[in-house]
Design an enzyme around this catalytic site. Structure first.
Site, mmCIF file in Angstrom:
data_model
loop_
_atom_site.group_PDB
_atom_site.id
_atom_site.type_symbol
_atom_site.label_atom_id
_atom_site.label_comp_id
_atom_site.label_asym_id
_atom_site.label_seq_id
_atom_site.Cartn_x
_atom_site.Cartn_y
_atom_site.Cartn_z
ATOM 1 N N ASP A 1 -0.396 -3.464 -1.009
ATOM 2 C CA ASP A 1 -0.090 -3.435 -2.225
ATOM 3 C C ASP A 1 0.204 -2.251 -2.785
ATOM 4 O O ASP A 1 0.244 -1.600 -2.012
ATOM 5 C CB ASP A 1 -1.806 -4.165 -2.699
ATOM 6 C CG ASP A 1 -2.416 -2.847 -2.616
ATOM 7 O OD1 ASP A 1 -2.916 -3.148 -1.530
ATOM 8 O OD2 ASP A 1 -3.585 -2.759 -3.083
ATOM 9 N N GLU A 2 0.122 -1.947 -3.519
ATOM 10 C CA GLU A 2 0.703 -1.044 -4.853
ATOM 11 C C GLU A 2 1.121 -0.051 -3.863
ATOM 12 O O GLU A 2 1.001 1.784 -4.582
ATOM 13 C CB GLU A 2 -0.869 -0.194 -5.618
ATOM 14 C CG GLU A 2 -0.987 -1.293 -6.870
ATOM 15 C CD GLU A 2 -2.406 -0.517 -7.146
ATOM 16 O OE1 GLU A 2 -3.321 0.107 -6.356
ATOM 17 O OE2 GLU A 2 -3.004 -1.455 -8.064
ATOM 18 N N VAL A 3 2.360 -0.247 -3.498
ATOM 19 C CA VAL A 3 3.409 0.990 -2.431
ATOM 20 C C VAL A 3 4.331 1.592 -3.879
ATOM 21 O O VAL A 3 5.643 1.613 -3.588
ATOM 22 C CB VAL A 3 4.287 0.716 -1.964
ATOM 23 C CG1 VAL A 3 5.112 1.434 -0.718
ATOM 24 C CG2 VAL A 3 3.333 -0.683 -0.668
#
Length: 563
Positions: free
Chosen positions: A221-223
């Site tokens: 997530d949230e790369v």
């Protein structure tokens, strides 16, 4: 007119007013009935919006009917098939003894599994050893926690980050060259073979301690930093993401016969045909996460439409702590409950779109917003919030019929008040759960005392440094003030200082058997010492040895620096 004459005219007067009197009598009967049921009406009136049936009916949503009016549970209300509690352990590990006391409670409240995010608390070895914090769990402690989970019938799903949120490795010099952006230690460069070898080592060491688990959560997530470095900038971001995730997922499936789970946020905008061509559908199951009350606001039906074309299964993820403020000490129970109840409605509506529906709901409990953030709510302060949301997820609804189960499990005495009404005016549950005896309850009670102490300290410093005219920043910068007035302020300060020192001592006592001493020290510094530590030195500065006893003429030389 005399009394006797009044009595003579009374029958006629009563006859003329017979209809009005009859109407008044009927009103009195109605009022009496109202008074007999007023407590129920008050409870209904004070309920928060998430328990107001009229509001939801106006929005086209049918909620469970409350037992004050209906006894049966509506047939359409469905509990989540799996109720998985997320324990975020990074940088602040609850003791193994505390967790073994907590797991039976999770089971009694309806939990079916655990999502364990070990992060830097895992006992990494070999080349990965520097990533483990100095206060990490030992292998024996990990085995003890996992053994207790098995005894309680809780299925454990380990979570390891394999793309973004890899600060625990990428912050270190031996792994710094694997960053996507040199200045940002969060995201891994997916184009380097060495990056994939690092991921393999992480997965191997964690899975070695979780043999036989059917699921492994691989994060992703949230790369935020992707497609930036020289190796990656020639490729499309979505292609980079899908290639890396499918490569990691294929390794997990082929090596360990486990099904990878991933956070969904990086795929929400990717068209279904692109997802299908990547082959990701056969490899992973997405876990859709929304921690706000309005779930549809952040992930609308169109996302589920797209995912349903690709994935047979999907998961949901709500939150019981760590979602409404990076520095909170106690979670707002009502907001987290609202989030969970709305998730149940989303699962009911969107589940039929998938060939095999929702696998379950994960209740996340974040310890920090990321690896380098300060602590938010500690686990013991969030047990009432977890209990309320978990009971709701386990039954498919939440109303006063669940109050006895909730109170009995949390070791509360017979309910002195109606829980729903109490939460409407006390969303943190400080009053509703003040007499309970659950693992960590002493710290939960202490947070209410701390709130009062902090408010006292904040009021003092605002008065001393802003409202009064002798200890402002101007006075301190110039060492120019009236010592007599400073002494007056310091008399008030000593009372505040004593209160805060007492709070520090109470916090240490309440956390002694719950978390390790490093976590106690960090929490105390952040939430108690920070309230007076720096300001103490500032307040005492005019009385230090060497403070002036003679003062110069008032200086005006700083006026030339004004813009």
């Amino acid at each position: 007119m005399s009394v006797s004459k009044c009595m003579q005219h009374l029958p006629g007067t009563l006859w003329r007013w017979r209809f009005s009197l009859l109407f008044a009598a009927l009103l009195s009967l109605v009022a009496l009935g109202y008074l007999q049921t007023s407590s129920d009406l008050v409870r209904l009136a004070r309920r928060p919006s998430w328990l107001d049936p009229a509001r939801h009916r106006s929005e086209g949503v049918e909620l469970p009917r409350t037992p004050e009016v209906w006894d049966e549970r509506p047939a359409h209300v469905r509990a989540s098939p799996r109720r998985v509690v997320h324990l975020d352990l990074k940088g602040a590990p609850p003791t193994a003894a505390y967790l073994t006391r907590l797991l039976p409670l999770i089971r009694r409240l309806g939990g079916t599994g655990l999502l364990l995010e070990w992060e830097d608390m895992f006992p990494f070895s070999g080349a990965l050893r520097p990533a483990a914090a100095r206060n990490h769990y030992s292998r024996a402690e990990v085995r003890r926690i996992l053994a207790e989970a098995r005894r309680q019938g809780l299925q454990v799903i380990p979570l390891v980050q394999t793309f973004g949120h890899l600060e625990l490795f990428l912050k270190l010099e031996p792994f710094a060259h694997l960053r996507e952006t040199p200045a940002q230690p969060a995201a891994l460069c997916p184009s380097r073979n060495e990056s994939f070898r690092l991921v393999q080592k992480i997965v191997d060491q964690v899975m070695e301690m979780h043999r036989g688990t059917p699921f492994l959560h691989i994060g992703c997530d949230e790369v935020y930093h992707m497609g930036v470095c020289e190796l990656c900038r020639t490729q499309m971001r979505d292609d980079l993401y899908l290639e890396h995730v499918t490569r990691v997922a294929r390794y997990v499936r082929e090596r360990y016969n486990a099904r990878p789970l991933i956070w969904d946020d990086m795929m929400r905008h990717i068209p279904g045909d692109v997802l299908r061509r990547s082959g990701i559908a056969e490899l992973v199951e997405p876990m859709v996460w929304v921690y706000a009350e309005d779930v549809y606001r952040f992930v609308g039906p169109n996302v589920y439409d797209a995912f349903a074309e690709v994935f047979p299964h999907v998961w949901g993820a709500s939150a019981y702590k760590g979602a409404f403020g990076e520095t909170l000490t106690v979670p707002p129970i009502t907001r987290h409950l609202d989030n969970t109840l709305n998730w149940l409605d989303v699962m009911r509506r969107e589940g039929p779109k998938f060939s095999e529906g929702f696998r379950g709901l994960v209740l996340t409990g974040w310890q920090r917003y990321d690896h380098m953030a300060v602590l938010c709510e500690l686990l013991p302060a969030a047990i009432p919030s977890l209990a309320v949301s978990l009971v709701a997820a386990s039954h498919g609804f939440f109303n006063s019929s669940l109050q006895d189960l909730l109170y009995n499990t949390l070791g509360c005495p017979s309910a002195p008040h109606e829980l729903l009404s109490s939460l409407a005016t006390d969303p943190q549950g400080s009053y509703a759960f003040s007499a309970c005896d659950f693992p960590g309850s002493e710290f939960f009670k202490f947070t209410g005392q701390l709130e009062s102490a902090v408010a006292q300290a904040e009021e003092f410093f605002a008065t001393a440094t802003q409202r009064k005219g002798w200890l402002t920043e101007y006075n301190i910068n110039r060492n120019y003030t009236n010592p007599f007035r400073v002494d007056e302020v310091l008399e008030m300060f000593y009372s505040v200082q004593y209160t805060m020192k007492s709070a520090v001592s109470s916090a240490r006592d309440a956390l002694q058997d719950v978390v390790d001493r490093y976590t106690v020290a960090e929490w105390v510094e952040q939430h108690a010492l920070a309230q007076y530590g720096l300001n103490v030195s500032e307040a005492a500065a005019p009385r230090r040895p060497g403070a002036p006893r003679n003062w110069a003429q008032r200086r005006r030389d700083r006026a030339e620096r004004l813009p």
